[in-house]
Motif scaffolding. Structure first.
Motif, PDB file in Angstrom:
ATOM      1  N   SER A   1      19.870   8.311 -10.368  1.00 34.88           N
ATOM      2  CA  SER A   1      20.590   7.627 -11.440  1.00 34.88           C
ATOM      3  C   SER A   1      19.712   7.311 -12.638  1.00 34.88           C
ATOM      4  O   SER A   1      20.206   7.289 -13.779  1.00 34.88           O
ATOM      5  CB  SER A   1      21.200   6.320 -10.918  1.00 34.88           C
ATOM      6  OG  SER A   1      22.102   6.550  -9.873  1.00 34.88           O
TER       7      SER A   1
ATOM      8  N   LEU B   1      19.737   9.666 -15.628  1.00 32.21           N
ATOM      9  CA  LEU B   1      21.088   9.788 -16.166  1.00 32.21           C
ATOM     10  C   LEU B   1      21.461   8.586 -17.020  1.00 32.21           C
ATOM     11  O   LEU B   1      22.266   8.711 -17.951  1.00 32.21           O
ATOM     12  CB  LEU B   1      22.096   9.946 -15.027  1.00 32.21           C
ATOM     13  CG  LEU B   1      21.993  11.232 -14.205  1.00 32.21           C
ATOM     14  CD1 LEU B   1      23.040  11.252 -13.102  1.00 32.21           C
ATOM     15  CD2 LEU B   1      22.153  12.451 -15.100  1.00 32.21           C
TER      16      LEU B   1
ATOM     17  N   GLY C   1      22.698   9.269 -20.678  1.00 32.59           N
ATOM     18  CA  GLY C   1      24.036   8.748 -20.948  1.00 32.59           C
ATOM     19  C   GLY C   1      24.034   7.781 -22.116  1.00 32.59           C
ATOM     20  O   GLY C   1      24.924   7.811 -22.985  1.00 32.59           O
TER      21      GLY C   1
ATOM     22  N   ASP D   1      24.639  16.345 -17.970  1.00 33.17           N
ATOM     23  CA  ASP D   1      25.268  15.326 -17.125  1.00 33.17           C
ATOM     24  C   ASP D   1      25.375  13.995 -17.861  1.00 33.17           C
ATOM     25  O   ASP D   1      26.287  13.203 -17.593  1.00 33.17           O
ATOM     26  CB  ASP D   1      24.464  15.137 -15.840  1.00 33.17           C
ATOM     27  CG  ASP D   1      24.579  16.327 -14.904  1.00 33.17           C
ATOM     28  OD1 ASP D   1      25.515  17.134 -15.084  1.00 33.17           O
ATOM     29  OD2 ASP D   1      23.738  16.459 -13.990  1.00 33.17           O
TER      30      ASP D   1
ATOM     31  N   VAL E   1      28.375  11.237 -18.067  1.00 27.63           N
ATOM     32  CA  VAL E   1      28.136   9.823 -17.786  1.00 27.63           C
ATOM     33  C   VAL E   1      28.617   8.961 -18.947  1.00 27.63           C
ATOM     34  O   VAL E   1      29.238   7.906 -18.750  1.00 27.63           O
ATOM     35  CB  VAL E   1      26.645   9.585 -17.494  1.00 27.63           C
ATOM     36  CG1 VAL E   1      26.323   8.104 -17.469  1.00 27.63           C
ATOM     37  CG2 VAL E   1      26.255  10.220 -16.168  1.00 27.63           C
TER      38      VAL E   1
ATOM     39  N   ALA F   1      28.421   4.249 -14.511  1.00 33.79           N
ATOM     40  CA  ALA F   1      28.760   5.664 -14.343  1.00 33.79           C
ATOM     41  C   ALA F   1      27.564   6.461 -13.835  1.00 33.79           C
ATOM     42  O   ALA F   1      27.713   7.359 -12.998  1.00 33.79           O
ATOM     43  CB  ALA F   1      29.251   6.241 -15.670  1.00 33.79           C
ATOM     44  N   ALA F   2      26.371   6.139 -14.323  1.00 37.97           N
ATOM     45  CA  ALA F   2      25.168   6.824 -13.845  1.00 37.97           C
ATOM     46  C   ALA F   2      24.926   6.533 -12.369  1.00 37.97           C
ATOM     47  O   ALA F   2      24.516   7.427 -11.611  1.00 37.97           O
ATOM     48  CB  ALA F   2      23.958   6.404 -14.678  1.00 37.97           C
TER      49      ALA F   2
ATOM     50  N   PHE G   1      27.335   8.758 -10.444  1.00 38.77           N
ATOM     51  CA  PHE G   1      26.894  10.154 -10.410  1.00 38.77           C
ATOM     52  C   PHE G   1      25.652  10.319  -9.540  1.00 38.77           C
ATOM     53  O   PHE G   1      25.495  11.327  -8.851  1.00 38.77           O
ATOM     54  CB  PHE G   1      26.621  10.649 -11.835  1.00 38.77           C
ATOM     55  CG  PHE G   1      27.839  11.176 -12.527  1.00 38.77           C
ATOM     56  CD1 PHE G   1      28.995  10.416 -12.598  1.00 38.77           C
ATOM     57  CD2 PHE G   1      27.839  12.427 -13.118  1.00 38.77           C
ATOM     58  CE1 PHE G   1      30.125  10.891 -13.242  1.00 38.77           C
ATOM     59  CE2 PHE G   1      28.962  12.910 -13.756  1.00 38.77           C
ATOM     60  CZ  PHE G   1      30.107  12.137 -13.822  1.00 38.77           C
TER      61      PHE G   1
ATOM     62  N   GLN H   1      32.637  15.515  -9.894  1.00 34.74           N
ATOM     63  CA  GLN H   1      32.244  14.911 -11.163  1.00 34.74           C
ATOM     64  C   GLN H   1      33.138  15.390 -12.299  1.00 34.74           C
ATOM     65  O   GLN H   1      33.594  14.596 -13.134  1.00 34.74           O
ATOM     66  CB  GLN H   1      30.783  15.245 -11.460  1.00 34.74           C
ATOM     67  CG  GLN H   1      29.798  14.637 -10.494  1.00 34.74           C
ATOM     68  CD  GLN H   1      28.377  15.133 -10.713  1.00 34.74           C
ATOM     69  OE1 GLN H   1      28.156  16.117 -11.432  1.00 34.74           O
ATOM     70  NE2 GLN H   1      27.413  14.479 -10.103  1.00 34.74           N
TER      71      GLN H   1
END
Length: 451
Positions: free
Chosen positions: A152, A155, A159, A369, A373, A387-388, A391, A416
């Motif tokens: 995470s 990301l 994000g 990605d 995110v 959101a991260a 994912f 996803q």
């Protein structure tokens, strides 16, 4: 003879007070009659907080749509598991004679797959029982969370990079390229600069941020000065960054002298992010930096003058220009800050526990990605963080799901994509679940407001 009490017999005092008393009584009577008269209702009492929450629970607000999008993605993912398994699919050929076979085999496949997804990302009851019995250590209990946080951390940065640009009215497709340049700068500082511990890590992290800032400044200045579209510029810069990384790895002084393949020297241990739970678990201090970056971006957007200017330009550049805000300066700052965030995400990939050297695939797909995110997080900082984490959990649990259940890891990518598709089509979710229209006066239960 004069009256000893002139006020008592004054014609201007007592009669007037009697008239006022009569009018007051008449007014009170009229108010009472109007309150009870047919056709006139008393003001409705304000609904209680709990009632507002229940009314809003099944309305088409952002929180409900996001949650139901996850449910739809899980259901569609279960269908894909069933139709992709030949053994389970064979039981449907005689479903009319023995429907229990098809139902049981489908339930077994789907439940085991999602159970392994949960065990690999959040908590495994078996390892917890083993820890209580003394058959394994506490590291095994925290291993799923450790993997989720490890995936995470980068990301969150990418994000936030995409979300910040969105709030400023720009579509930053170049988080992948900015993360690539960030990982290059961080790695070069990590194995070329002989610095003491602590200072070495700080310099390497700042170098990654600097690399991303440079790569974000280029499309920012082109957008501000020449009007060049940031989507085209950032896409092209992604390719430039990727091929630059591929070329740089095999150069003398960068490539590992003991290897013949495309891999660089390893980053010195003094420049690596410290692990939070010991050497046996991969989670590192990058997740703490990610939370700090989330708070910083939230403060920037909601508490600072620059954040107000950024949001004003994103909402209406012409109106912001009329109000005296420099749109040119704001565009450049937006892309520089977005590049810094993406560069920090890239540096996490080589300074953390994911890798310790440059390879052509060291950045993976964290930039692309990051777009998903940001969309899932509704381009709000804390929504991006959540959101991260989701994912990251899908990625960590997908590894176990592939190993234990034989489900392809690509199915995680499909999940996803499905989540983002359903969130991007709230009207579809509303129609499927027959949600009521959300009202602005209702309780704000959403993770984040759309852009």
């Amino acid at each position: 003879m004069s009256d000893p009490n002139p006020q008592s017999g004054s014609p201007d005092k007592e009669p007037a007070s009697e008239a006022q008393a009569a009018q007051t009584a008449l007014g009170n009577t009229e108010q009472a009659e109007s309150a009870t008269a047919p056709g006139r209702s008393a003001p409705e009492p304000k609904p209680a907080l709990g009632r507002l929450f229940l009314d809003n629970l099944w309305a088409a607000n952002t929180f409900t749509v996001t949650l139901l999008s996850l449910v739809l993605a899980i259901v569609v993912g279960a269908v894909l598991m069933i139709i992709s398994d030949p053994d389970v699919l064979a039981t449907y050929s005689y479903i009319t004679s023995r429907p229990s076979d098809a139902l049981n085999s489908s339930w077994t496949l789907v439940s085991e797959a999602y159970a392994n997804l949960f065990k690999g990302s959040i908590f495994d009851p078996e390892t917890f029982s083993g820890w209580l019995n003394g058959t394994n250590g506490w590291e095994a209990v925290l291993a799923p969370i450790s993997e989720t946080l490890t995936y995470s951390a980068p990301l969150v940065f990418t994000g936030l990079s995409v979300a910040l640009a969105f709030r400023g009215g720009l579509f930053n497709i170049g988080a992948q390229g900015q993360a690539t340049i960030g990982v290059i700068f961080a790695a070069l500082a990590g194995f070329l600069l002989p610095l003491p511990p602590g200072l070495h890590l700080l310099v390497a992290v700042l170098a990654g941020a600097l690399g991303g800032a440079i790569w974000g400044f280029i499309p920012g200045i082109l957008k501000a000065r020449a009007g060049a579209h940031e989507v085209i510029n950032t896409i092209m810069l992604n390719y430039v960054a990727t091929y630059f990384l591929t070329w740089l790895i095999v150069q003398n002084g960068v490539q590992d002298p003991n290897r013949t393949d495309a891999i660089s020297k390893a980053v010195d241990s003094s420049a690596q992010l410290p692990r939070l739970l010991g050497d046996n678990l991969r989670v590192h201090a990058g997740i703490l930096l990610a939370v700090l970056a989330t708070w910083a971006v939230a403060w920037l957007l909601n508490r600072s003058t620059l954040g107000f200017e950024l949001r004003a330009v994103g909402a209406n550049p012409d109106a912001a220009r009329t109000a005296g805000i420099s749109v040119t300066r704001t565009y450049i700052l937006i892309m520089v800050f977005a590049g810094i965030l993406a560069g920090l995400g890239g540096s996490n990939m080589v300074l953390g526990s994911t890798a310790s050297a440059l390879t052509p695939l060291v950045v993976a797909q964290i930039g692309f990605d990051g777009i998903l995110v940001a969309l899932l997080g509704r381009v709000k900082p804390w929504g991006v963080l959540l959101a991260a984490l989701l994912f990251g959990a899908l990625q960590a649990g997908g590894n176990r799901m592939q190993s234990y259940s034989g489900i392809s890891l690509e199915l995680v990518t499909v999940l996803q994509a499905l989540i983002v598709i359903f969130i991007a089509a709230p009207a579809l979710v509303k129609a499927i679940f027959q949600l009521r229209a959300a009202r602005a006066a209702r309780l704000q239960t959403s993770l984040a407001k759309g852009w």
